[in-house]
Design a protein around this motif. Structure first.
Motif, PDB file in Angstrom:
ATOM      1  N   GLN A   1       1.754   5.336  -0.191  1.00 52.76           N
ATOM      2  CA  GLN A   1       1.076   6.482   0.093  1.00 52.76           C
ATOM      3  C   GLN A   1       1.594   7.810  -0.636  1.00 52.76           C
TER       4      GLN A   1
ATOM      5  N   TRP B   1      -7.592  -2.069   4.769  1.00 45.51           N
ATOM      6  CA  TRP B   1      -7.639  -1.118   3.775  1.00 45.51           C
ATOM      7  C   TRP B   1      -7.951  -1.722   2.498  1.00 45.51           C
TER       8      TRP B   1
ATOM      9  N   ARG C   1       1.063  -1.001  -0.024  1.00 48.95           N
ATOM     10  CA  ARG C   1      -0.181  -0.103  -0.060  1.00 48.95           C
ATOM     11  C   ARG C   1       0.728   0.933  -0.051  1.00 48.95           C
TER      12      ARG C   1
ATOM     13  N   ASP D   1      -6.589   4.915  -5.547  1.00 50.48           N
ATOM     14  CA  ASP D   1      -7.513   5.353  -4.825  1.00 50.48           C
ATOM     15  C   ASP D   1      -8.043   6.753  -5.447  1.00 50.48           C
TER      16      ASP D   1
ATOM     17  N   MET E   1      -7.382  -4.098  11.411  1.00 48.38           N
ATOM     18  CA  MET E   1      -7.386  -2.924  10.465  1.00 48.38           C
ATOM     19  C   MET E   1      -7.545  -3.320   9.004  1.00 48.38           C
TER      20      MET E   1
ATOM     21  N   VAL F   1     -11.186  -1.502  12.043  1.00 52.48           N
ATOM     22  CA  VAL F   1     -11.501  -0.134  11.537  1.00 52.48           C
ATOM     23  C   VAL F   1     -11.104  -0.553  10.191  1.00 52.48           C
ATOM     24  N   ARG F   2     -12.067  -0.063   9.433  1.00 56.55           N
ATOM     25  CA  ARG F   2     -11.788  -0.313   7.525  1.00 56.55           C
ATOM     26  C   ARG F   2     -11.898   0.912   6.993  1.00 56.55           C
ATOM     27  N   ASN F   3     -10.740   1.246   6.145  1.00 59.07           N
ATOM     28  CA  ASN F   3     -10.614   2.255   5.498  1.00 59.07           C
ATOM     29  C   ASN F   3     -10.898   3.440   6.565  1.00 59.07           C
ATOM     30  N   ASP F   4     -10.255   3.450   7.442  1.00 61.45           N
ATOM     31  CA  ASP F   4     -10.357   4.567   8.441  1.00 61.45           C
ATOM     32  C   ASP F   4     -11.605   4.927   9.048  1.00 61.45           C
ATOM     33  N   ALA F   5     -12.710   4.004   8.776  1.00 58.71           N
ATOM     34  CA  ALA F   5     -14.072   4.121   9.879  1.00 58.71           C
ATOM     35  C   ALA F   5     -14.133   2.869  10.652  1.00 58.71           C
ATOM     36  N   ARG F   6     -14.281   3.200  11.878  1.00 59.10           N
ATOM     37  CA  ARG F   6     -14.327   2.408  13.019  1.00 59.10           C
ATOM     38  C   ARG F   6     -15.622   1.901  12.890  1.00 59.10           C
TER      39      ARG F   6
END
Lengths: 133, 133
Positions: A83, B121, A81, A125, B119, B39-44
């Motif tokens: 960034q 992503w 991944r 993305d 986590m 947490v997935r793609n920054d959403a908890r």
């Protein structure tokens, strides 16, 4: 002829060497890391086409820098991944970024053949960029 | 308390077990693989939110099946290129698929904490779907 498969530590070091080569735009060394017949997202770019793609990326994004977020190396596969935190000059992926700062990720898988990358599968993305402009 | 980190072989087997759990829609076992505070793609999302997301995925895509294309396991990270070949019922990612067959990939990175995914992503190749309808 035998192609000795790289171990995980070797391959991690090779992959970091590849990213260093990109970040230095040291195109004369790209063939040390990328196979002559490299295929990316099902397109047979070859080394020349792959280099042309990367050169175009740096023209579109003058401050482009490849940074690892997540990394998993299981020879002969590398998954990263990546960034990006950069200022694309004009239109990127159809989006009018025009020099604004954008942060986005690329999720990319590489199949290595010996010391070189033979196949690449990349997703970027683009939606994240759209949300920032 | 100590959390014993899983070795690469263990983690590969655990990840395959997780995909089997998804493909069986065996939601009662999801908590064996996914942390309560995932947490997935920054959403908890948490385990409940994660399960709700997956249940919605199967409602949208009745013949959804998770298949590994590329895999790299380097504990505590798993990276997978997942390949889908399915018939989404209606609108998917804003695209009117309406039961047509579509093939697309997901590139997903998982950070594990002990036996569970903490986590995620994920990037999905929505462009590929757009090109098939």
């Amino acid at each position: 002829m035998s192609v000795k498969p790289a171990g995980p530590d070797d391959l991690t070091a090779r992959y970091r060497g590849y990213l260093d080569c990109l970040n230095a735009q040291d195109w004369g060394r790209l063939g040390e890391f990328v196979a002559d017949d490299v295929v990316r997202n099902d397109a047979r770019l070859g080394l020349d086409g792959y280099r042309a793609m990367l050169e175009a990326d740096f023209r579109a994004i003058p401050d482009l820098r490849f940074e690892i977020g997540q990394l998993a190396v299981e020879s002969p596969t590398v998954a990263a991944r990546l960034q990006f935190d950069c200022h694309p000059a004009g239109v990127l992926f159809g989006l009018p970024v025009n020099g604004r700062r954008v942060r986005f990720a690329e999720h990319v898988f590489y199949a290595w053949r010996g010391d070189r990358i033979a196949m690449v599968w990349s997703l970027i993305d683009v939606e994240a960029i759209a949300g920032q402009i």
